[in-house]
Design a protein around this motif. Structure first.
Motif, PDB file in Angstrom:
ATOM      1  N   MET A   1      34.026  58.979  38.525  1.00  0.00           N
ATOM      2  CA  MET A   1      33.655  57.612  38.135  1.00  0.00           C
ATOM      3  C   MET A   1      33.994  57.352  36.663  1.00  0.00           C
ATOM      4  O   MET A   1      34.520  56.286  36.321  1.00  0.00           O
ATOM      5  CB  MET A   1      32.175  57.356  38.424  1.00  0.00           C
ATOM      6  N   VAL A   2      33.699  58.305  35.799  1.00  0.00           N
ATOM      7  CA  VAL A   2      34.004  58.153  34.372  1.00  0.00           C
ATOM      8  C   VAL A   2      35.517  58.069  34.175  1.00  0.00           C
ATOM      9  O   VAL A   2      36.013  57.224  33.422  1.00  0.00           O
ATOM     10  CB  VAL A   2      33.394  59.309  33.535  1.00  0.00           C
ATOM     11  N   GLY A   3      36.259  58.931  34.864  1.00  0.00           N
ATOM     12  CA  GLY A   3      37.716  58.912  34.754  1.00  0.00           C
ATOM     13  C   GLY A   3      38.308  57.598  35.223  1.00  0.00           C
ATOM     14  O   GLY A   3      39.199  57.039  34.580  1.00  0.00           O
TER      15      GLY A   3
ATOM     16  N   LEU B   1      25.900  62.084  29.830  1.00  0.00           N
ATOM     17  CA  LEU B   1      25.781  62.410  31.256  1.00  0.00           C
ATOM     18  C   LEU B   1      25.893  63.909  31.528  1.00  0.00           C
ATOM     19  O   LEU B   1      25.293  64.419  32.480  1.00  0.00           O
ATOM     20  CB  LEU B   1      26.850  61.683  32.075  1.00  0.00           C
ATOM     21  N   PHE B   2      26.668  64.610  30.708  1.00  0.00           N
ATOM     22  CA  PHE B   2      26.935  66.018  30.978  1.00  0.00           C
ATOM     23  C   PHE B   2      26.370  66.965  29.927  1.00  0.00           C
ATOM     24  O   PHE B   2      26.452  68.173  30.077  1.00  0.00           O
ATOM     25  CB  PHE B   2      28.449  66.241  31.123  1.00  0.00           C
TER      26      PHE B   2
ATOM     27  N   MET C   1      30.137  73.872  38.765  1.00  0.00           N
ATOM     28  CA  MET C   1      30.138  72.423  38.737  1.00  0.00           C
ATOM     29  C   MET C   1      29.611  71.927  40.084  1.00  0.00           C
ATOM     30  O   MET C   1      30.069  72.361  41.125  1.00  0.00           O
ATOM     31  CB  MET C   1      31.554  71.911  38.473  1.00  0.00           C
ATOM     32  N   THR C   2      28.673  70.982  40.030  1.00  0.00           N
ATOM     33  CA  THR C   2      28.083  70.449  41.260  1.00  0.00           C
ATOM     34  C   THR C   2      28.900  69.269  41.776  1.00  0.00           C
ATOM     35  O   THR C   2      29.711  68.695  41.050  1.00  0.00           O
ATOM     36  CB  THR C   2      26.634  69.977  41.011  1.00  0.00           C
ATOM     37  N   ILE C   3      28.637  68.896  43.020  1.00  0.00           N
ATOM     38  CA  ILE C   3      29.316  67.737  43.612  1.00  0.00           C
ATOM     39  C   ILE C   3      28.951  66.460  42.855  1.00  0.00           C
ATOM     40  O   ILE C   3      29.782  65.566  42.686  1.00  0.00           O
ATOM     41  CB  ILE C   3      29.022  67.608  45.122  1.00  0.00           C
TER      42      ILE C   3
ATOM     43  N   LEU D   1      31.575  63.936  41.134  1.00  0.00           N
ATOM     44  CA  LEU D   1      31.579  62.496  41.423  1.00  0.00           C
ATOM     45  C   LEU D   1      31.417  61.677  40.140  1.00  0.00           C
ATOM     46  O   LEU D   1      32.081  60.654  39.962  1.00  0.00           O
ATOM     47  CB  LEU D   1      30.494  62.145  42.435  1.00  0.00           C
ATOM     48  N   LEU D   2      30.540  62.126  39.255  1.00  0.00           N
ATOM     49  CA  LEU D   2      30.360  61.431  37.975  1.00  0.00           C
ATOM     50  C   LEU D   2      31.644  61.484  37.145  1.00  0.00           C
ATOM     51  O   LEU D   2      32.031  60.488  36.542  1.00  0.00           O
ATOM     52  CB  LEU D   2      29.202  62.034  37.184  1.00  0.00           C
TER      53      LEU D   2
END
Length: 122
Positions: free
Chosen positions: A11-13, A38-39, A1-3, A7-8
């Motif tokens: 934001m979604v959470g 997004l994922f 998992m990338t940074i 971060l996304l």
């Protein structure tokens, strides 16, 4: 998992939590589409992930706040909780046999129907 992914997800959470606490929505309306678009998760994985993060500890503080303000009907909540448990189990078994493309379209139709009902109801 990338940074960026982390971060996304944050934001979604936060968005889902704010909308959940404010309007009572979030998991299905915010998180599932975000996980798909997004994922790149499949509809099945997005739904399963959403159900996993909404386990009781996540909703405790929001429920507590609503309860303190006299806005929780525990009888309704208990009946909904038990029947949701049964329905979610049966629905997950059923969904596992539906092709991802069809499941995604059904999800979209449901969101559209709900949106139109809300917009055009009195």
């Amino acid at each position: 998992m990338t940074i960026i992914q982390i971060l996304l997800l944050i934001m979604v959470g936060l968005a889902a939590g704010l909308l959940g606490g404010t309007l009572g929505v979030g998991g299905g309306i915010v998180v599932i589409p975000a996980l798909i678009f997004l994922f790149g998760l499949s509809q099945h994985t997005a739904q399963g992930t959403t159900l996993a993060f909404m386990l009781p500890p996540v909703t405790f503080l929001a429920t507590w706040t609503y309860w303190k303000n006299g806005n929780v009907n525990w009888r309704y909540a208990l009946i909904l909780s038990v029947t949701f448990l049964v329905g979610a189990y049966l629905g997950s078994i059923w969904a596992a046999h539906i092709p991802d493309k069809i499941l995604r379209k059904a999800f979209g139709v449901l969101l559209l129907f709900i949106a139109l009902k809300i917009i055009f109801s009195k």
